[in-house]
Design an enzyme around this catalytic site. Structure first.
Site, PDB file in Angstrom:
ATOM      1  N   SER A 320      60.082  87.699  25.623  1.00 40.60           N
ATOM      2  CA  SER A 320      60.645  88.572  26.662  1.00 40.60           C
ATOM      3  C   SER A 320      61.736  87.832  27.421  1.00 40.60           C
ATOM      4  CB  SER A 320      59.556  89.002  27.648  1.00 40.60           C
ATOM      5  OG  SER A 320      58.604  89.824  27.018  1.00 40.60           O
ATOM      6  N   TRP A 323      64.781  87.526  25.267  1.00 42.64           N
ATOM      7  CA  TRP A 323      65.477  88.818  25.155  1.00 42.64           C
ATOM      8  C   TRP A 323      66.556  88.940  26.242  1.00 42.64           C
ATOM      9  CZ3 TRP A 323      65.834  92.796  28.757  1.00 42.64           C
ATOM     10  CH2 TRP A 323      66.370  93.992  28.291  1.00 42.64           C
ATOM     11  N   HIS A 324      66.295  88.309  27.395  1.00 44.74           N
ATOM     12  CA  HIS A 324      67.246  88.445  28.491  1.00 44.74           C
ATOM     13  C   HIS A 324      68.548  87.679  28.241  1.00 44.74           C
ATOM     14  CE1 HIS A 324      63.751  90.003  30.631  1.00 44.74           C
ATOM     15  NE2 HIS A 324      64.595  90.530  31.494  1.00 44.74           N
ATOM     16  N   GLY A 325      68.498  86.639  27.453  1.00 39.35           N
ATOM     17  CA  GLY A 325      69.733  85.915  27.201  1.00 39.35           C
ATOM     18  C   GLY A 325      69.527  84.741  26.274  1.00 39.35           C
ATOM     19  N   PHE A 474      73.154  92.067  29.386  1.00 45.07           N
ATOM     20  CA  PHE A 474      71.959  91.899  28.563  1.00 45.07           C
ATOM     21  C   PHE A 474      71.915  92.939  27.458  1.00 45.07           C
ATOM     22  CE2 PHE A 474      69.824  89.898  32.480  1.00 45.07           C
ATOM     23  CZ  PHE A 474      70.432  88.703  32.204  1.00 45.07           C
TER      24      PHE A 474
END
Length: 474
Positions: A320, A323-325, A474
């Site tokens: 998770s 996923w943000h960066g 994002f």
């Protein structure tokens, strides 16, 4: 193009609403589709063809999954579809990260680096990819039949209110509304109220917090006092919440105006009494996606040992975060939250329950703020460590001057963040956000308030060129 820009507020949105409400019902989906393509093309004209191409491929894959009676063929097509979507995300979002890290390792051994032209990431690809996956998996699992025509599928995937920053809308949640939806004046009014509340949160609060946070986070951390470092992280903590939740409010409001019911994305997360509860209230659509499409397939809570359960939790939160960066700080941020979720399972929730609501909320808010330090300072974990040092070196700098309207708006932000922890606050929140219709007098009051908020927000947008949006990239 973002919702809080003059281009969107004064040109794109009025023109869209005019056309949408003038055309006959049969052309409404075409109208959304056309304006969504225009919306995306404005920001990323090259990438729109990649989106359309991969969407067409997915549409064909999923149609064959639904038609096929052979389990093996269905699974093969599922894997193909997931590979295309995740491969696209891996290439555009993570290839620079992996090549950069590989080159760093090669350099450390004195070897020649791999030559590489940096890849530009299409806006909204993280949200776009996850929604593509929900379409494929939901049809594969038999939760809903696929859409019968490509135009409806593209509308589900590319509808501009949620295209670049969510909420992540799972296919099964709006599949029926894509084909046939009911629209009424009550929901259109509520949609306008919700959009304007989101705009005010973003423009009147988040932008001011962002300006203050940027002054501090762009400075030399060696020169920061503890008091200034705390002001910086408090400002960023409020910025990211009012920025992202404001944008989600605007998306949900626009959806209601068109007859869609997008899922809620936030539920007063800063009034949570544990990190576990925080993740039930923060970016809820991402949490739901990770639970249904990763955590449960891994075994969820029904695993044979606690060590496997903790491993699953850690893996889900590390992914998770990633996923943000494409940066190590996001991985560490995910691991940081995953660690507290595991501690919640072991003992922390029981302990916090004994200490009472005020202590639980204060502790959870502190942990979340520390997490935002890791989240905000990208590509340099050394600077993260230095910022933590500044936070806890107990120095005080009375000469630091904040922006003129920072403290009043911080008080407003804190009030709306923590007020829902009280029963009366929760009741008011339910009344404002969860009603399907209001009386004539309540509509009159809401209309007056939201028109005033819209005028104030629009004035701020026109007079200020400072309008960042954190989740845009994002």
């Amino acid at each position: 193009m973002v919702f809080s820009s003059t281009l969107f507020l004064f040109y794109f949105l009025p023109l869209f609403l005019l056309v949408y409400h003038v055309v006959p019902k049969a052309l409404k989906n075409w109208t959304i589709f056309f304006f969504s393509i225009l919306f995306y093309t404005w920001g990323a004209p090259v990438f729109v063809f990649i989106l359309l191409g991969t969407s067409f491929m997915d549409f064909l894959f999923v149609r064959e999954i639904h038609r096929s009676q052979q389990a093996r063929k269905k699974k093969t097509l599922l894997i193909l579809s997931l590979t295309v979507n995740l491969g696209l995300l891996a290439y555009f979002k993570y290839s620079n990260f992996f090549i950069g890290n590989a080159n760093a390792i090669l350099e450390s051994f004195g070897l020649k680096e791999v030559s590489w032209t940096k890849v530009i990431m299409p806006i909204g690809i993280s949200f776009f990819t996850f929604e593509s996956i929900t379409y494929t998996v939901d049809v594969y699992r038999g939760k809903h039949a696929p859409l019968s025509n490509l135009k409806d599928y593209l509308l589900y995937l590319l509808a501009f209110p949620k295209l670049i920053a969510g909420p992540i809308v799972r296919f099964q949640e709006i599949a029926d509304e894509v084909i046939e939806r009911k629209e009424n004046i009550d929901e259109k009014l509520i949609g306008f109220y919700r959009f304007t509340l989101g705009l005010a949160k973003k423009v009147l609060i988040a932008n001011v917090m962002a300006e203050q946070a940027n002054v501090i986070f762009d400075s030399d951390f060696h020169q920061l006092s503890a008091s200034t470092a705390w002001i910086g992280i408090i400002a960023y903590t409020m910025q990211i919440y009012f920025d992202f939740s404001g944008y989600s409010d605007m998306a949900i409001g626009l959806g209601k105006i068109m007859g869609f019911h997008f899922p809620e994305n936030f539920n007063s997360p800063y009034s949570s009494k544990s990190i576990t509860e925080f993740w039930r209230r923060w970016h809820m659509t991402l949490g739901n996606f990770m639970r249904d499409y990763l955590y449960i397939p891994l075994g969820g809570n029904r695993v044979s040992s606690k060590s496997r359960l903790y491993f699953n939790l850690a893996l889900v939160f590390i992914l998770s975060g990633f996923w943000h960066g494409a940066s190590w700080n996001f991985v560490v941020w995910g691991a940081f939250h995953g660690t507290f979720l595991i501690l919640d399972r072991i003992f922390l929730v029981k302990l916090l329950n004994r200490l009472g609501s005020v202590v639980s909320i204060a502790f959870t808010f502190l942990v979340v703020m520390m997490g935002w330090v890791i989240f905000h300072i990208e590509d340099d974990l050394g600077q993260v460590g230095l910022y933590f040092q500044r936070l806890f070196d107990f120095s005080w700098d009375s000469t630091f001057i904040t922006l003129p309207n920072f403290w009043p708006l911080l008080a407003v932000a804190a009030f709306f963040s923590f007020f829902p922890a009280l029963r009366i606050g929760k009741n008011i929140q339910e009344f404002v956000y969860n009603r399907n219709a209001y009386s004539l007098s309540t509509n009159g009051l809401f209309l007056l308030v939201t028109v005033l908020l819209f005028i104030m927000s629009a004035s701020s947008v026109i007079s200020s060129g400072f309008n960042p949006f954190i989740y845009f990239r994002f």
